[in-house]
Scaffold this motif. Structure first.
Motif, short mmCIF file in Angstrom:
data_model
loop_
_atom_site.label_atom_id
_atom_site.label_comp_id
_atom_site.label_asym_id
_atom_site.label_seq_id
_atom_site.Cartn_x
_atom_site.Cartn_y
_atom_site.Cartn_z
N ILE A 193 0.89 -1.06 -0.01
CA ILE A 193 -0.19 -0.06 0.19
C ILE A 193 0.92 1.21 0.14
CG2 ILE A 193 -1.83 1.41 1.06
CD1 ILE A 193 -2.49 -1.48 2.49
N PRO A 194 1.07 2.07 -1.12
CA PRO A 194 1.70 3.27 -1.13
C PRO A 194 1.29 4.27 -0.28
CG PRO A 194 0.33 3.10 -3.12
CD PRO A 194 0.02 1.73 -2.41
N GLY A 195 2.18 5.08 0.08
CA GLY A 195 1.85 6.32 0.97
C GLY A 195 0.93 7.51 0.09
N THR A 196 0.27 8.49 0.59
CA THR A 196 -0.77 9.24 -0.19
C THR A 196 0.05 10.00 -1.17
OG1 THR A 196 -0.66 10.43 1.86
CG2 THR A 196 -2.81 9.17 0.96
N GLU A 197 1.33 10.28 -0.75
CA GLU A 197 2.07 11.25 -1.68
C GLU A 197 3.40 10.36 -2.06
OE1 GLU A 197 1.57 14.87 -1.92
OE2 GLU A 197 -0.02 14.93 -0.82
N GLU A 198 3.83 10.93 -3.26
CA GLU A 198 5.21 10.21 -3.72
C GLU A 198 6.20 10.39 -2.67
OE1 GLU A 198 5.35 8.47 -6.35
OE2 GLU A 198 7.49 7.91 -6.28
N GLY A 199 6.92 9.18 -2.19
CA GLY A 199 8.11 9.20 -1.39
C GLY A 199 7.45 9.19 -0.05
N GLU A 200 6.23 9.26 0.34
CA GLU A 200 5.63 9.10 1.54
C GLU A 200 5.76 7.78 2.05
OE1 GLU A 200 3.52 11.37 4.12
OE2 GLU A 200 5.24 12.47 3.15
N PRO A 201 5.99 7.13 3.50
CA PRO A 201 5.74 5.76 4.03
C PRO A 201 4.43 5.59 3.61
CG PRO A 201 6.92 7.37 5.62
CD PRO A 201 6.33 8.25 4.53
N GLY A 202 4.30 4.13 2.83
CA GLY A 202 3.26 3.54 2.92
C GLY A 202 3.17 2.21 3.66
N CYS A 203 2.64 1.20 3.49
CA CYS A 203 2.66 0.13 4.29
C CYS A 203 2.76 -1.17 3.53
CB CYS A 203 1.37 0.16 5.00
SG CYS A 203 1.20 -1.45 6.44
N ALA A 204 3.64 -2.07 4.05
CA ALA A 204 3.54 -3.46 3.27
C ALA A 204 3.02 -4.35 4.16
CB ALA A 204 5.13 -3.81 3.17
N VAL A 205 2.13 -5.13 3.68
CA VAL A 205 1.12 -6.07 4.61
C VAL A 205 1.58 -7.67 4.21
CG1 VAL A 205 -1.08 -6.77 5.20
CG2 VAL A 205 -0.72 -4.40 4.68
N VAL A 206 1.92 -8.09 5.33
CA VAL A 206 2.19 -9.66 5.18
C VAL A 206 0.93 -10.71 5.96
CG1 VAL A 206 3.78 -11.72 5.18
CG2 VAL A 206 4.78 -9.32 4.92
N ILE A 207 0.41 -11.44 5.29
CA ILE A 207 -0.63 -12.36 6.01
C ILE A 207 -0.46 -13.67 5.64
CG2 ILE A 207 -3.13 -12.88 6.56
CD1 ILE A 207 -3.64 -10.08 5.56
N MET A 208 -0.24 -14.62 6.67
CA MET A 208 0.23 -15.84 6.52
C MET A 208 -0.62 -16.82 7.43
SD MET A 208 3.97 -16.68 7.37
CE MET A 208 4.82 -15.86 8.64
N GLY A 209 -0.96 -18.07 7.15
CA GLY A 209 -1.83 -18.81 7.92
C GLY A 209 -0.74 -19.25 9.23
N LEU A 210 -1.41 -19.47 10.28
CA LEU A 210 -0.80 -19.78 11.43
C LEU A 210 -0.39 -21.60 11.33
CD1 LEU A 210 0.37 -19.14 14.16
CD2 LEU A 210 -2.03 -19.43 15.16
N ALA A 211 0.57 -21.83 11.62
CA ALA A 211 1.14 -23.40 11.50
C ALA A 211 0.25 -24.02 12.70
CB ALA A 211 2.49 -23.57 11.57
N LYS A 212 -0.13 -25.20 12.05
CA LYS A 212 -0.93 -26.10 13.14
C LYS A 212 -0.32 -27.43 13.24
CE LYS A 212 -4.88 -23.55 14.23
NZ LYS A 212 -4.28 -22.08 14.49
N GLY A 213 -0.64 -28.39 14.09
CA GLY A 213 -0.30 -29.62 14.13
C GLY A 213 1.00 -29.95 13.62
N LYS A 214 1.33 -30.75 12.72
CA LYS A 214 2.54 -31.12 12.15
C LYS A 214 3.17 -30.20 11.17
CE LYS A 214 1.70 -36.25 12.63
NZ LYS A 214 1.66 -37.22 12.40
N GLU A 215 2.53 -28.81 10.94
CA GLU A 215 3.06 -28.14 10.19
C GLU A 215 4.23 -27.49 10.58
OE1 GLU A 215 -1.00 -27.19 7.91
OE2 GLU A 215 -0.68 -25.85 9.45
N THR A 216 5.51 -26.86 9.86
CA THR A 216 6.42 -26.46 10.39
C THR A 216 7.05 -25.19 9.59
OG1 THR A 216 7.73 -27.75 8.76
CG2 THR A 216 7.52 -28.75 10.88
N ASP A 217 7.89 -24.45 10.18
CA ASP A 217 8.67 -23.54 9.18
C ASP A 217 10.05 -23.91 9.08
OD1 ASP A 217 6.47 -21.85 10.77
OD2 ASP A 217 7.18 -20.48 9.16
N SER A 218 10.61 -23.75 8.14
CA SER A 218 12.08 -23.92 7.97
C SER A 218 12.95 -22.73 7.33
CB SER A 218 12.32 -25.45 7.47
OG SER A 218 12.46 -25.12 6.01
N PHE A 219 14.11 -22.86 7.71
CA PHE A 219 15.09 -21.80 7.27
C PHE A 219 16.21 -22.60 6.51
CE2 PHE A 219 13.35 -20.78 11.31
CZ PHE A 219 12.56 -19.77 11.15
N ALA A 220 16.36 -22.22 5.32
CA ALA A 220 16.94 -23.25 4.37
C ALA A 220 18.08 -22.31 3.59
CB ALA A 220 16.42 -23.91 3.45
#
Ligand SMILES: [Zn+2]
Length: 212
Positions: A111-138
């Motif tokens: 989401i850009p800011g209202t003016e050029e060069g103004e800070p906007g916002c980067a949004v990240v949404i991800m599902g929450l791991a459940k049960g046997k689900e994992t995160d890995s760093f590779a």
């Protein structure tokens, strides 16, 4: 969800004009915050047609994914949505120095800011791991994409707080042993990894962040 965010004001005072992007709320999501079935991240960024800039990391507008044909390079223009499907290794150069692999889809919105060069916002949404689900760093060999090291965290079983502990441990382990960073197939030595949060960088990790 209001309760999980732990804003300072009484809920009656803020409920009517609740806005995730307001300054008093957005800082609560500066890293990642799990709530309900999802994990949310909201970050101030300068988002423009020229790319996305983080004040501490520089240019962070390139998304890399690893697929059957090799590395796929993607950019994300303002007001676009990008999705990384579950199981796809992905990374953002200069933002986090490892390939993240998880069992949930991730959605990114710029989401850009209202003016050029103004800070906007980067949004990240991800599902929450459940049960046997994992995160890995590779890490894969930069030259031939051979898997060099894969550190798995049981976030489904142990909770999302394990993500940051695991990230730090994975990066430390990878960086401390040059054999882990040396490709058994072609002999190439990868640069060091680094964490998402620049405050965790050692001098070596800070130098690596500039490289890749
Ligand atoms: Zn190699």
């Amino acid at each position: 969800m209001f309760a999980n965010i732990e804003i300072k004001e009484p809920i009656e005072k803020v409920a009517d004009d609740w806005d995730y992007l307001s300054d008093r709320v957005i800082s609560r999501f500066a890293a990642f915050r799990a709530s309900g079935h999802n994990i949310f991240g909201l970050r101030r960024r300068v988002i423009s047609k020229c790319g996305t800039q983080d004040p501490k990391k520089g240019s962070v507008g390139t998304h890399l994914s690893l697929g059957p044909q090799g590395i796929v390079v993607g950019t994300q223009p303002p007001l676009s949505v990008r999705i990384t499907t579950a199981g796809t290794p992905h990374r953002v150069p200069h933002s986090f120095g490892y390939w993240h692999i998880n069992d949930k889809d991730e959605l990114y919105l710029q989401i850009p800011g209202t003016e050029e060069g103004e800070p906007g916002c980067a949004v990240v949404i991800m599902g929450l791991a459940k049960g046997k689900e994992t995160d890995s760093f590779a890490w894969y060999c930069e030259e031939c994409l051979t898997l060099l090291y894969d550190f798995v965290v049981e976030t489904g079983r142990d909770g999302f707080n394990e993500f940051w502990r695991g990230e730090r441990e994975a990066v430390r382990s990878y960086n401390s042993d040059v054999h882990k960073r040396t490709c058994p197939e072609c002999g190439h030595v990868n640069p060091m990894g680094y964490c998402w949060n620049t405050a965790k960088d050692s001098p070596d990790e800070s130098a690596a962040r500039k490289i890749w």
